[in-house]
Design an enzyme around this catalytic site. Structure first.
Site, PDB file in Angstrom:
ATOM      1  CG  HIS A  74      34.057  48.196  38.607  1.00  0.00           C
ATOM      2  ND1 HIS A  74      34.333  47.481  39.747  1.00  0.00           N
ATOM      3  CD2 HIS A  74      35.257  48.354  37.974  1.00  0.00           C
ATOM      4  CE1 HIS A  74      35.634  47.215  39.793  1.00  0.00           C
ATOM      5  NE2 HIS A  74      36.222  47.730  38.736  1.00  0.00           N
TER       6      HIS A  74
ATOM      7  CG  HIS B 254      40.077  46.843  40.142  1.00  0.00           C
ATOM      8  ND1 HIS B 254      40.737  46.885  38.921  1.00  0.00           N
ATOM      9  CD2 HIS B 254      40.726  47.704  40.961  1.00  0.00           C
ATOM     10  CE1 HIS B 254      41.736  47.749  39.001  1.00  0.00           C
ATOM     11  NE2 HIS B 254      41.768  48.261  40.226  1.00  0.00           N
TER      12      HIS B 254
ATOM     13  CG  ASP C  31      43.096  44.858  36.183  1.00  0.00           C
ATOM     14  OD1 ASP C  31      42.860  43.636  36.279  1.00  0.00           O
ATOM     15  OD2 ASP C  31      42.230  45.738  36.373  1.00  0.00           O
TER      16      ASP C  31
HETATM   17  C1  OKP Z   1      38.304  49.131  36.467  1.00  0.00           C
HETATM   18  B1  OKP Z   1      38.512  47.647  36.132  1.00  0.00           B
HETATM   19  C2  OKP Z   1      43.391  54.731  39.639  1.00  0.00           C
HETATM   20  C3  OKP Z   1      42.286  54.760  40.685  1.00  0.00           C
HETATM   21  C4  OKP Z   1      41.360  53.585  40.578  1.00  0.00           C
HETATM   22  C5  OKP Z   1      39.249  52.913  39.535  1.00  0.00           C
HETATM   23  C6  OKP Z   1      39.770  51.643  38.952  1.00  0.00           C
HETATM   24  C7  OKP Z   1      38.736  50.973  38.102  1.00  0.00           C
HETATM   25  C8  OKP Z   1      39.215  49.667  37.512  1.00  0.00           C
HETATM   26  N1  OKP Z   1      43.904  56.011  39.334  1.00  0.00           N
HETATM   27  N2  OKP Z   1      40.214  53.919  39.793  1.00  0.00           N
HETATM   28  O1  OKP Z   1      38.162  46.769  37.176  1.00  0.00           O
HETATM   29  O2  OKP Z   1      39.841  47.312  35.702  1.00  0.00           O
HETATM   30 ZN    ZN Z   2      40.329  45.993  37.120  1.00  0.00          ZN
END
Ligand code: OKP
Ligand code: ZN
Length: 345
Positions: free
Chosen positions: A160, A198, A285
């Site tokens: 990100h 994501h 994830d």
């Molecule tokens: C990072 B990576 C959760 C809310 C989401 C941001 C997620 C970032 C993911 N409590 N917050 O891409 O796994």
């Molecule tokens: Zn992620």
């Protein structure tokens, strides 16, 4: 397969992230990497080495120097204000505000260099993020020296983080740093495949107008899923980079088969591109048990994923990204790497 790892990722240990109006315990915690380390060593994926140290120069190839300078000084600036807890941004220069004038106020600077309030900056963040880049660069060097594959086992994640911003638990874009290092070492083309739940908005932004890095990302549809404002199918690159960015947004709740259809398309595009090296932004994830994500991949699918990636026949660098069901992420990562090794030999 060489694994590059350092236990010093523990230096980054955020306490709370801001979520739905309250501070909740961070999902991105040190135990994540500990579980992965335990599983990959337990499954005998390969020898583990500590990272070499690299100068800032290879990181400055993908991040703005003023952003890196900000990160380097951030904790000192924050504690100079009398703070001892983590820093979380609270104000951002949205459309119409100036981005060319760096404010003197620290919280204003933090907002200028970030896009969410879920990414606390801690006393050890810079150290851990730098170490993560060293890990990616060390693994990249192993491949440049002839290894078929390597695994950069680092945290915090990176995909990100953009040219001059942090967010989504990410500070330095390790996959982008490694991809650029392949090019600087003589590669003509590098493909990055992002399989994290994501969208890899930072990686996309870094390479959006370039044809020497192909970016493919399979992720939750940004219409409903974080990071919301990027990752749609019609984002295909700009200028000389037109046609070298593909997004495969899938509805939250998508199943194994839907996911692997998207993977087939991404792999086909990568084959056509014929890169000299492949970087995998490896997030697990996508797992059915993940607490913050909404795909439903079952554990055996990770073995299948690894096998399909090996089938591309490319020098492959795995860079760790997300995955939050802490118990299971280690096993799922190990299965990807095992699946790769079973096919790659
Ligand atoms: C990072 B990576 C959760 C809310 C989401 C941001 C997620 C970032 C993911 N409590 N917050 O891409 O796994
Ligand atoms: Zn992620």
């Amino acid at each position: 397969m060489d694994i590059i790892y350092s236990p010093d990722h523990h230096a980054h240990r955020g306490e709370f992230e801001f979520y739905r109006g309250e501070l909740v315990p961070c999902f991105e915690k040190p135990e994540r990497a500990d579980f992965i380390f335990k599983a990959v060593t337990g499954h005998q994926i390969g020898p583990v080495s500590a990272p070499d140290s690299f100068p800032l120069a290879p990181i400055e190839r993908v991040h703005a120097p003023r952003y890196l300078r900000f990160l380097e000084r951030a904790w000192d600036s924050w504690t100079a204000l009398g703070n001892t807890h983590d820093a979380i941004p609270a104000v951002w220069p949205i459309r119409g505000f100036r981005h060319d004038v760096e404010p003197d106020n620290f919280i204003a600077q933090l907002g200028m260099y970030s896009f969410d309030s879920g990414t606390p900056f801690t006393s050890g963040t810079w150290r851990a993020a730098r170490l993560g880049a060293d890990i990616a660069l060390t693994a990249q060097r192993r491949i440049a020296q002839g290894a078929r594959a390597a695994f950069a086992l680092s945290r915090p994640p990176g995909h990100h983080a953009g040219p001059d911003f942090l967010g989504g638990y990410c500070f330095i874009n390790n996959a982008a740093v490694a991809a650029q290092a392949f090019l600087d070492g003589g590669a003509s083309r590098v493909a990055i495949l992002d399989v994290d739940y994501h969208h890899g908005n930072g990686t996309q932004s870094i390479f959006y107008d370039r044809a020497d890095v192909l970016f493919q990302s399979i992720h939750g549809d940004p219409k409903t899923e974080y990071p919301f404002y990027l990752g749609h199918a019609d984002e295909t690159g700009a200028g000389p980079g037109l046609g070298f960015n593909q997004n495969y947004p899938l509805a939250a709740g998508s199943s194994n088969e839907q996911w692997f259809v998207a993977l087939d398309s991404a792999c086909k595009r990568i084959r056509d591109y014929a890169p000299d090296a492949l970087v995998i932004s490896l997030g697990v994830d996508t797992y059915v048990g993940d607490p913050i994500s909404k795909f439903r991949l079952d554990a055996p699918e990770y073995l299948r994923l690894g096998g399909q990636l090996a089938g591309l026949g490319l020098p492959t660098l795995f860079v760790m990204e997300g995955g939050y069901a802490v118990e299971e992420i280690g096993v799922n990562v190990a299965q990807v790497l095992r699946g790769f090794r079973d096919v790659a030999g």
